[in-house]
Structures are given as C-alpha cells and as structure tokens.
Design an enzyme around this catalytic site. Structure first.
Site: not given
Length: 372
Positions: A129, A159
């Site tokens: 992540h 992200d």
C-alpha cells in the site's frame, strides 16, 4: 468557455481502487470520455454514489472470466485512445488483455499501468500500500517531527501525487506522442518512482549539504521555528511559512519580536528555543485573534481549517474550490483554463449497460449474451 481540452478522447478504465480511479477522474474532469469496466459479481459490482473518485464516468459490468466478456472489452478498447489498469503485473495478461494483444488490435493505444512497485524489479509482484511504496523511495523517512517515528501523510504522496498524477501526466504525454506518430505505448507508473520524483527538491538540498537525515531538523520538515504549525488558545492551529527575509521581518513586527535572539533566522542552533517561545506566544490568543492580527501583513500565514471550515472559507468560495454534486460536497476539477472549460462533476448512478453497449455498436443479441 469552450469545450474541455480532452474532449474527443476516449479512455477505458479497468475498475480498481485509489490511484487508478483518481487518474480516471482527472481525465474525465477535463473532458475525456472515460468508460469504466466493472467486474460483474452477481448483479454487478456495487458503485458507491458518494465517491468522487468515480464521478463523471460511464460504466459497464463485464464478467472477465468469460470469453464473451474479454472479447467485449477488447472490442471497446479497439475504439479507445487509452486504457488505465491498476492490477498486479501479469493479471491483465492472464485475462487475455495484455498490452501486446490490445496494441496489436489498436496500434495507437496508450496503455496506462498503475502499480505500487512497477512492472519490473524484485518486488514487482509483492502486495503493498501507499505507506510501503513511499517507505522504500525514501520519502516516508522525511515526514515527521524530531525524535518521533515517520508519519505517513495519509495516502497523498504514493497513491495520488506519486501515482495517479504521474499516470495522468504520462498518459497525456503518450497521447500527444501517439497523435504525432500514430504509435501507442505502455506507460509504467510506479508509486515508488513517482514518490521519489516528488522529493526532487529535497534531494537537491541533500546534494548541496542543506538537508540533514535527522527527521524534523530541517527547513521544511518542522525543524525551523518559522515554518511550522502552532496551537492557539482555543485548541485550533495556525500555519506559518515566513521563510524569506521580508516575510520573516514582517512576522517579527506583528509578533513584537524585537530582541537580537530573533535575528539569527537561519541558524538551526537557535530554532529549538525560538520555537518553544512561539509555542507559548501562540497559545495566548485564539486562532481568530491571530487571523485578525496578521490580516493585511505579508507574512505567509494561514489558519489550519477543518473540512467544514474549508467549505465556508471566503477564498475557497470565491474560487469555487469545492462543489456539490449528487448531494456530496467535493473538490472541483482543477486546474482551471483561460478559455477551455472543465466538466461539472456528475456522481455515479445506476448503470445503463445495455444503452452504452448499444452506443458502442453492440447488437441486442450481443448485449443479451453479456447478461445485460
């Protein structure tokens, strides 16, 4: 305003989470027709109509485990300028939708791949992540206060900044190339690469000997007393960024900091004691008191606003920074153009798969065969 700058461009987005949808949102906000391919699961993949990341899209549910579903996606992609996918390396190839196959059908296609580790390298197939990707790029080490552990900046750096925005840039660069040459290509956007690139200025400071590896001791990482946030008497916060000499001098004037201790602005040895004094001074008044005190002074000062306060802020309201769509307050498309418009956000609604497939040239029998 004229038509949006990406008007006439068609992008196919393979449904995913986080950075892939953000990239699709960016392209749709600026005029691209983005067709989202959702994986069919029973009655179809549920769309959360309150999620801005999937705004302003068309959507079709397709069963990618069937030959008919894969063939339908290939047919749609053959009409597109670009594709976005965010699966682990090899997944699209196993589905029969890898770049070699789709570029053979559509040589001008820009095939955008969004991953954390990238398409190659020893960690390419590992799960992860945002926090992991910015950890190995060196970015995470820089975020946090002195003597404290690294603090992830939510998931903005991996992200969205180092991932989705890099992919959007790469897609547009490759689309310009395809427009000039007729040659499509693969865009390999890795959050490790992108988050490392976002740290370019800090790497420059490091190369010049102006950045310490000790977290929270540098100019921009809360080490300096003139570049930090401070709590006020009412438990709220202000932000201070008085780096340049003229702003620092004005800051001193407003605060009444006249003694010689405050003249050594760029001496790191003085930062700790001066910060301790500012911490106490800012706690002597409320945030609104300080806003009033600094109003009209060029200091690089602003209150730290929560979500509701940001919506009500005069500057944000004047620029239309936030908009309401489908009963959901959310950021407006950005950036702005002098002559082109952007697309007013439209929240996700129930699919019209059959109608969209018909628009794409599928016959009633073909639509029925796909379960729509």
């Amino acid at each position: 305003m004229t038509t949006p700058p990406l008007n006439g461009i068609r992008i196919v987005e393979m449904a995913g989470i986080g950075p892939g949808p953000f990239c699709g949102m960016m392209l749709a906000d600026h005029g691209a027709e983005v067709i989202r391919i959702d994986r069919a699961r029973g009655g179809g993949l549920t769309i959360d109509a309150k999620d801005p990341l999937i705004r302003t899209r068309k959507s079709i549910a397709v069963d990618l485990k069937t030959a008919a579903g894969v063939a339908a996606v290939k047919r749609i992609v053959a009409t597109a300028d670009g594709l976005i996918e965010g699966f682990r390396p090899g997944v699209m190839e196993r589905l029969g939708l890898g770049p070699d196959i789709l570029l053979a059908d559509n040589p001008r296609l820009v095939y955008g791949r969004m991953t954390g580790w990238g398409q190659t390298g020893p960690m390419a197939h590992e799960p992860g992540h945002d926090i992991n990707y910015i950890a190995i790029s060196g970015a995470l080490h820089a975020y946090g206060r002195s003597g404290e552990k690294p603090t992830p900046p939510i998931n903005m750096v991996g992200d969205f900044g180092g991932g989705a925005m890099m992919l959007a840039f790469g897609m547009l660069a490759a689309l310009l190339h395809a427009g000039k040459t007729g040659e499509g290509q693969v865009v390999d956007a890795a959050m490790t690469d992108g988050s490392a690139l976002l740290m370019s200025m800090i790497w420059g400071f490091r190369g010049m000997g102006r950045w310490s590896p000790k977290r929270g001791t540098n100019l921009l990482d809360t080490g300096a007393h003139f570049y930090d946030t401070y709590e006020t008497a009412d438990g709220k916060y202000i932000s201070l960024g008085a780096i340049e000499p003229q702003f620092y001098a004005e800051f001193r004037a407003v605060m009444g900091l006249g003694d010689d201790a405050w003249t050594a602005q760029m001496n790191p040895a003085s930062w700790g004691p001066l910060k301790a004094e500012l911490t106490e001074r800012f706690k002597s008044k409320t945030r609104d008191d300080w806003v009033a005190a600094f109003k009209g002074h060029e200091v690089c000062f602003a209150p730290v606003l929560d979500f509701d306060e940001a919506l009500a802020d005069d500057h944000n309201r004047a620029r239309g920074t936030f908009v309401e769509a489908g009963g959901v307050m959310q950021p407006a498309p950005a950036p702005r153009y002098s002559s082109s418009g952007t697309v007013e956000p439209i929240m996700a609604t129930e699919r019209t798969d059959g109608a969209l497939l018909a628009d794409l040239g599928f016959s009633p029998e073909e639509i029925a065969a796909l379960g729509h």
